[in-house]
Design an enzyme around this catalytic site. Structure first.
Site, PDB file in Angstrom:
ATOM      1  N   ILE A 160      32.385  23.929 150.207  1.00 61.51           N
ATOM      2  CA  ILE A 160      32.630  23.480 148.833  1.00 61.51           C
ATOM      3  C   ILE A 160      33.253  24.607 148.009  1.00 61.51           C
ATOM      4  O   ILE A 160      34.187  24.386 147.229  1.00 61.51           O
ATOM      5  CB  ILE A 160      31.322  22.962 148.196  1.00 61.51           C
ATOM      6  N   HIS A 289      23.423  15.842 138.017  1.00 58.88           N
ATOM      7  CA  HIS A 289      23.571  16.096 139.462  1.00 58.88           C
ATOM      8  C   HIS A 289      24.441  15.007 140.131  1.00 58.88           C
ATOM      9  O   HIS A 289      23.990  14.280 141.013  1.00 58.88           O
ATOM     10  CB  HIS A 289      22.184  16.168 140.134  1.00 58.88           C
TER      11      HIS A 289
END
Ligand code: 8YV
Length: 322
Positions: A160, A289
């Site tokens: 990521i 989130h």
């Protein structure tokens, strides 16, 4: 009672994954939006051969003991697996899986979203339109930071972190500094990135984005001392885990102008209480989130978790094991 292996899934996940599990297993899905409480998880795990768990489900010795000898596999519906005591699972002969890759782009996109939102004062600017606070165009209102040509510090250049660095370099020609356990020659070659120690990254980055797993070494990594080393114009982004940042120290830094702004997809606790002082700050953007919250990523995660469970039940190596 069915003689199919029992699997408990601690939250509703996309249907494709559940369908795949149901071909072979007796599947129970926790139907509520809130995670099962600890005592419920212990109760539901009893006699299961597989568990599909989320970030908020702590899987430790107690859960493994409660589940009993039938348990073969825990498939975490996340790439991060800090909620799982992997060593205890190994001792119990329980395989552990996660869901890498499929959520990389979605999460890197949210890091970019937060970087821009925090840099350009998105939250107070958008709120001023809604609440009537915006009376007239004003030369000095909502002045933010530009990205072009700036330096971005990526803490943890894994999948990521790399996807985020690609976006920063490709989109805005940003110079990339990174920390990682070892240098990444690909990133150095492709992005002109530079592997540095944390103090160098903190002192020289205009934007800092966290992409490390939560471990003993990274818990509280961004504390008052680290925040103090950042530029007063720095923008801090967290899509990793809330615990990597000392939240009180962050509040002090943001409210005292020690850094410019922060964008958080993760906090501790999650969710933040609505009276959290962080939520009162105009220079702190907080999301619930949503890093992996795209149809593509979440469907892929469901299939990967199902494949992990099915392999674990057969006694095969997990396709996405940790
Ligand atoms: C998960 C995440 O969706 O993959 C991770 O590590 O943080 C998210 O993408 C979330 O943790 C639910 O388990």
């Amino acid at each position: 009672m069915s003689d199919k292996p029992r699997v408990f899934v601690t939250r509703t996940i996309p249907k494709a994954g559940l369908d795949r599990l149901r071909e072979v297993c007796e599947v129970e899905v926790w139907p509520k939006p809130k995670p099962p409480r600890r005592d419920t998880l212990l109760d539901k795990a009893r006699g299961c051969a597989g568990l599909v768990t989320m970030l908020s489900d702590k899987v430790d010795e107690t859960v493994l003991t409660a589940a009993g000898d039938d348990l073969k596999v825990v498939a975490n519906y996340a790439v991060g697996y800090n909620n799982i005591d992997v060593a205890a699972c190994r001792e119990h002969g329980v395989a552990v899986g996660n869901t890498p890759d499929v959520l990389t782009d979605a999460t890197a996109d949210v890091a970019v979203l937060l970087m821009l939102a925090a840099a350009r004062s998105f939250t107070p600017a958008a709120a001023s339109v809604r609440d009537g606070g915006w009376k007239t165009w004003a030369p000095m209102d909502h002045l933010g930071m530009e990205l072009a040509g700036k330096t971005v510090g990526v803490i943890g250049l894994g999948r990521i972190g790399r996807a985020f660095a690609d976006r920063c370099h490709g989109g805005w020609g940003m110079k990339v500094l990174y920390t990682a356990n070892s240098p990444k020659p690909d990133a150095d070659r492709d992005l002109g990135a530079k592997h540095v120690e944390l103090p160098e990254l903190l002192a020289n980055s205009d934007f800092i984005s966290l992409h490390c797993p939560l471990t003993e070494a990274t818990a509280g990594l961004i504390d008052a001392n680290a925040l103090h080393q950042m530029k007063t114009t720095a923008v801090l982004v967290n899509t990793a885990r809330g615990e990597v940042i000392d939240q009180d120290a962050l509040h002090t830094a943001l409210s005292g102008g020690k850094i410019f702004a922060a964008g958080l997809d993760v906090t501790t606790p999650e969710p933040l209480p609505t009276d959290s002082p962080l939520l009162e700050l105009p220079n702190c953007v907080v999301l619930p989130h949503i890093g992996s919250a795209t149809v593509h990523a979440r469907s892929g995660m469901a299939l990967m978790a199902a494949d992990n469970v099915l392999a674990g039940l057969r006694g095969d190596p997990l396709p996405h094991g940790v």
